[in-house]
Design an enzyme around this catalytic site. Sequence first.
Site, mmCIF file in Angstrom:
data_model
loop_
_atom_site.group_PDB
_atom_site.id
_atom_site.type_symbol
_atom_site.label_atom_id
_atom_site.label_comp_id
_atom_site.label_asym_id
_atom_site.label_seq_id
_atom_site.Cartn_x
_atom_site.Cartn_y
_atom_site.Cartn_z
ATOM 1 N N LYS B 155 -13.458 15.670 -17.616
ATOM 2 C CA LYS B 155 -12.014 15.676 -17.416
ATOM 3 C C LYS B 155 -11.739 14.531 -16.445
ATOM 4 C CE LYS B 155 -8.047 16.744 -15.321
ATOM 5 N NZ LYS B 155 -7.638 16.106 -14.049
ATOM 6 N N GLU B 158 -6.655 11.783 -12.913
ATOM 7 C CA GLU B 158 -5.387 11.128 -13.276
ATOM 8 C C GLU B 158 -5.172 9.832 -12.493
ATOM 9 O OE1 GLU B 158 -4.293 15.105 -11.215
ATOM 10 O OE2 GLU B 158 -5.894 14.330 -12.459
ATOM 11 N N GLY B 205 -13.433 17.441 -5.704
ATOM 12 C CA GLY B 205 -12.002 17.318 -5.471
ATOM 13 C C GLY B 205 -11.557 18.160 -4.301
ATOM 14 N N SER B 206 -10.315 18.592 -4.361
ATOM 15 C CA SER B 206 -9.723 19.301 -3.227
ATOM 16 C C SER B 206 -10.134 20.767 -3.209
ATOM 17 C CB SER B 206 -8.200 19.220 -3.306
ATOM 18 O OG SER B 206 -7.739 20.021 -4.382
ATOM 19 N N GLY B 210 -10.260 22.936 -6.550
ATOM 20 C CA GLY B 210 -11.584 23.466 -6.845
ATOM 21 C C GLY B 210 -11.596 24.982 -6.867
ATOM 22 N N GLU B 229 -17.663 20.495 -5.238
ATOM 23 C CA GLU B 229 -17.647 19.954 -3.879
ATOM 24 C C GLU B 229 -16.185 19.875 -3.492
ATOM 25 O OE1 GLU B 229 -19.396 15.987 -3.268
ATOM 26 O OE2 GLU B 229 -17.859 15.863 -1.723
ATOM 27 N N CYS B 266 -15.540 12.055 1.290
ATOM 28 C CA CYS B 266 -15.833 13.457 1.545
ATOM 29 C C CYS B 266 -16.643 13.614 2.820
ATOM 30 C CB CYS B 266 -16.587 14.060 0.373
ATOM 31 S SG CYS B 266 -17.920 12.997 -0.220
ATOM 32 N N GLU B 353 -9.850 20.095 6.729
ATOM 33 C CA GLU B 353 -9.957 18.697 6.320
ATOM 34 C C GLU B 353 -8.566 18.070 6.151
ATOM 35 O OE1 GLU B 353 -11.303 17.901 2.334
ATOM 36 O OE2 GLU B 353 -12.244 16.019 2.907
#
Lengths: 486, 486
Positions: B155, B158, B205-206, B210, B229, B266, B353
């Site tokens: 996937k 974007e 990702g976030s 996630g 992650e 990250c 974060e």
Amino acid sequence: MTPVVPTPATSPTSTADAVAAARAAAPSLARTPLPARADRMRAAADALDAHATEIVALADTETHLGPARLTGELARTTGQLRLFADAVEEGSFLDVTIDHADPGATPVPRPDVRRMMRPIGPVAVFAASNFPLAFSVAGGDTASALAAGCPVVVKAHEGHPRLSDLVGRVLADVLPSGAIGVLHGRAAGRELVTDPAVRAVGFTGSEAGGRALYDLAAARPDPIPFYGELGSVNPVVVTPSAVATRGAAVAAGYVASYTQGLGQFCTKPGLLFLPAGHGLEPALVDAVRAVAPGPLLGEWIRSGFDAAAAALAALPGVRSLVPPVPGSENTAAPALLSMPAARFLAEPAAAQECFGPASLIVEYAHPAELLAALNTVPGALTATVHTQPGHDDDLVRAVLDVTTERAGRIILNGWPTGVAVTWAMHHGGPWPATTAPLHTSVGVAAIRRFLRPVAYQDVPAELLPEALRDGNPLGLPRRVDGVLAV
Amino acid sequence: MTPVVPTPATSPTSTADAVAAARAAAPSLARTPLPARADRMRAAADALDAHATEIVALADTETHLGPARLTGELARTTGQLRLFADAVEEGSFLDVTIDHADPGATPVPRPDVRRMMRPIGPVAVFAASNFPLAFSVAGGDTASALAAGCPVVVKAHEGHPRLSDLVGRVLADVLPSGAIGVLHGRAAGRELVTDPAVRAVGFTGSEAGGRALYDLAAARPDPIPFYGELGSVNPVVVTPSAVATRGAAVAAGYVASYTQGLGQFCTKPGLLFLPAGHGLEPALVDAVRAVAPGPLLGEWIRSGFDAAAAALAALPGVRSLVPPVPGSENTAAPALLSMPAARFLAEPAAAQECFGPASLIVEYAHPAELLAALNTVPGALTATVHTQPGHDDDLVRAVLDVTTERAGRIILNGWPTGVAVTWAMHHGGPWPATTAPLHTSVGVAAIRRFLRPVAYQDVPAELLPEALRDGNPLGLPRRVDGVLAV
């Protein structure tokens, strides 16, 4: 029947206390040198053996599995602790990997990086009903967690509460404080899974119970690994050549396997695929009729079995070769059912596990029908093929291709009941056999479930764990700069 | 800014087609001999290198990360494919384990059992925004899955849709049909996670995104492994001796690390623990002021950063040393905040974060306060300590004890940004750093995520996979009867 004295459920406060004790014990357990950790596990095995008479008697009182089986199960349980102790000393489970710095690496220079496995933290273990020793307080999940260096809190199975307390006391006598705890009651189990200090869960039980606890673990603010063994139908495929050359032996072996322990094994063969026109029906029926009714683990298992077997027998297309008969108290008799593969394909409920002494024969008209039927079988712990060497080779290869995708262990010309505790064993499989297809609950690899990697970058020798220091002071198998050395 | 031509979302039919193609490709990929599998991965790396000019230019258009960084990232991406190809040929990842039959074993005789790892099946990969090459279509998750023998459906993120299509085409040209697919759109992503044929998911990702996909994977009728992650604050601890002996260098290194790539890593250090009275404030502020504002990955990242940095600055007890300033379009400037550890302990939101060029200094009055604060930091990918060798030893050991429980990689006197792709690297950690604390998404061990064990019991040689046959025809590292041999 022996009257059962209800064991009081563990209170929320006591549950929290048990987890707090485990958490307090974790750093010291993690720091214990490997030889001392191994010695403790051997001491636990010795202590269990020393209490064998008492343990087997109480186990038989609570589970009705019989002294012979329980004596064997205790030997398996202590042998498991000793094998895992050997694995602790051997040290491969630490997966030590060292990459020295490489200032000339491209696109950027590389630092010194060293990785090893460390204990994940307190582990919750849900004991099984059907193995009151080998999958219970001192069973495989506990042995794995202790080998990994983790403390354990066991949610005892309600089928053998006093045995669980006895085994817990025997272990507590030889292990450090907090290394083992035993709780009772479903509420205590749910609290265990959601306690912030619990870092992983091992579970052996039903699909419904396992799913509920899996969902609880996954819904935590911080989800944790949930290693559940839920249910498995363990398909067995018999080729035409096996029927032709040793059909009677296959029939006898099948009935012995699925009625062993009155079908109360996770590896019980629940589906037997036979070629249509096999002619083994009389032998099969005779063999089943020769198996005496006997006591299941408890009345709750018997009533569940009666309902499941009756529902299976009532499915469209199912014939009862030996009809299921409702039992009384905890006593059940074996049943044998049969249906054509064409009907099996239309009845997903026919491929569900029925815990207890019932099994379903599926008659296939041709290889394509067999393969289509196998493709609808849910993920399983095992898949078995009976064939005559040198015959049906294409069919066997096609069956192996399909079953390898859907099962954790492939057996040729044998039976799935009986799971050797060795380095190579894999007792796992795709959902619903387990919730974690990468892992096993039996054999040395089971230790991995309770370990997490930590890498150390440019950490000087005096601050590194000994396992990661140059010169290999602990004498471990290690991979250094990409090269594995033992 | 370059106008972005919207990439159409993949339709449900096309998503199902992509997964069906992957599923159709799976058996042949699983059967491919290891040298051929490795050669394909090297061919993929070569093809990416051959298209480097086009790839870097398109990546820069879509992400604004700059040609230098993107050229380095492409080299890392192709180097990763080649390292994993080497690991495929080396063969340890198959974890071959053979226990020969032991008729004299107690309590029961043992059959011949042989175990190896097999590909788990089609893998869904969710690409990251911040590494358009190394954690995207041809990134670490894809390299891991291909090395394991699994087909991949990505996937695309974007933020770089056209780059994703380009890289997908380059890979598809050299890989077998169905081995790689690229989809667009969030709906397609959700369909991927719930498609019955998808057997595992990799995600970078976030935490919010996630978690949503993790929940979707866990809620399937058959839950599948989800390797996500999510987010990490990457604490850095500076001891008094480090401040005293090289405080200026630490200040400069910290600012360079947290503003590198404008904080879009990250592994960005989001928390710096300094002893109160450190006196480094002027140097820190000067260093931050010297970093020019620049373009983030997109306007959506910039607006998220503005909101998060403003919220952090508004927390009680937080002082803005370099206040966050709202940006425009995709441009952001670095910010630096500070708070006492005593206040930090009362503000869990301060330990979250903040993706982008902001970081928080936490000033500790004494060691116990530092340790208490570290104990509240969420699971992290990394934890770093700066100290002067031979000083503050007790403090450093206590810090390592705490951080080892809460982070996947421990760094001494370095910076967490920059993750070497090697055998020993671990890029993972407890939730929310990842959803799967046993696993890494960087380094050779990442391959394990997409493998499941299968054991073969009493299977004759001609039906066994070559890897498991006596005589070791493939020349693999193996454990035979408990003994590891290379």
